[in-house]
Design an enzyme around this catalytic site. Structure first.
Site, PDB file in Angstrom:
ATOM      1  N   ARG A  46       4.659 -26.180 -54.624  1.00 18.86           N
ATOM      2  CA  ARG A  46       4.299 -25.510 -55.878  1.00 18.86           C
ATOM      3  C   ARG A  46       5.277 -25.983 -56.950  1.00 18.86           C
ATOM      4  O   ARG A  46       6.481 -25.737 -56.845  1.00 18.86           O
ATOM      5  CB  ARG A  46       4.371 -23.992 -55.697  1.00 18.86           C
ATOM      6  N   LYS A  65      14.196 -24.242 -59.847  1.00 14.77           N
ATOM      7  CA  LYS A  65      14.843 -22.982 -59.479  1.00 14.77           C
ATOM      8  C   LYS A  65      16.346 -23.011 -59.759  1.00 14.77           C
ATOM      9  O   LYS A  65      16.978 -24.068 -59.781  1.00 14.77           O
ATOM     10  CB  LYS A  65      14.609 -22.680 -57.989  1.00 14.77           C
TER      11      LYS A  65
END
Length: 278
Positions: A257, A223
């Site tokens: 995840r 991210k």
């Protein structure tokens, strides 16, 4: 603790690794790398060899600023991959907020609906509530579209309190429709309408989210917040991604995840040997 899904009752005593399968040309990290059903299914098989416990398949990028994908395009991308993945013997998750895609996937027997909008799209709650056993992951996102979620420099009075209140409300909406808690997992939505300090607070104070009494899924992999914390570009965020996954597990997350399944699985093996996780 377990997660009840269509075909599997997933034991969450030990943390589980959800492998990301993006059937998209424009995802922020791996867009276009696994295009087409054959390439995506080959990637699914590799992730399972690497140790993934769950496969999460999506046909629309949810990166900040991403344009929505027309319904028929998303269906054409994901349905062949979902059909193939269903034969691989592990839980299969659909990453979509569109109720029509959810319905088509559940008709195939898909195990989990992973929704960045937490079933706020009209009709989405009906689709999940009408299913007997499918699992669902409810995620927090500021706003209602990835395209605009970072607009206006997102502000919170207390991000953890607001995310917890949002998730509680979405859980109550499912409970009111008769959906059992065993089917529900929660995701604080790292990077979805949040600044760096908001994401960090959600990790530091993650225990407060566990107070809702449901399993937590953490999605830090590659991210932008990790790039801002380390100065690393997307292709060089393996170490911070694994570190964030371990930190989230240490603070109670039951599912992580990730893109980099093998590295995450190996790191969890070391932590388990050291007695740092089940």
């Amino acid at each position: 603790m377990f997660w009840q899904t269509t075909r599997f009752r997933i034991d969450l005593v030990a943390p589980r690794v959800m492998g990301i399968v993006n059937v998209t040309p424009d995802s922020f990290s791996d867009g276009g790398l696994h295009g087409g059903a054959a390439g995506a299914l080959a990637h699914c098989e590799q992730l399972l060899k690497d140790g993934a416990d769950i496969l999460d398949i999506g046909g629309e990028s949810t990166r900040p600023g991403a344009e929505p994908v027309p319904l028929q395009d998303e269906l054409a991308r994901v349905l062949p991959v979902l059909r193939g993945a269903m034969a691989l013997g592990v839980p299969v998750s659909l990453d979509s907020y569109k109720p029509e895609v959810m319905r088509a996937a559940l008709d195939l027997g898909v195990d989990i609906v992973n929704d960045i909008k937490a079933l706020r799209e009209p009709g989405a709650l009906d689709v999940v509530a009408a299913h007997a056993n499918c699992g669902v992951c409810l995620m927090h996102m500021r706003g209602d579209q990835p395209k605009t979620m970072q607009d206006g420099d997102p502000q919170y009075d207390d991000v953890v309190t607001e995310v917890r209140s949002f998730l509680r409300a979405r859980v109550e909406a499912l409970r009111a429709r008769g959906v059992d808690d065993a089917r529900i997992t929660l995701d604080p939505g790292i990077g979805f309408g949040k600044r760096t300090e908001h994401n960090v607070a959600l990790l530091v104070r993650q225990q407060e989210l566990l107070g809702l009494g449901l399993p937590l899924l953490a999605g830090w992999s590659r991210k932008g917040v990790l790039g801002r914390l380390t100065g690393r570009e997307i292709g060089d965020r393996l170490v911070p991604s694994v570190a964030a996954a371990l930190a989230s597990v240490q603070r109670g997350a039951r599912i992580v995840r990730v893109h980099d399944v093998a590295a995450t699985v190996d790191a969890l093996k070391v932590w388990r040997a050291a007695g740092l996780c089940p």
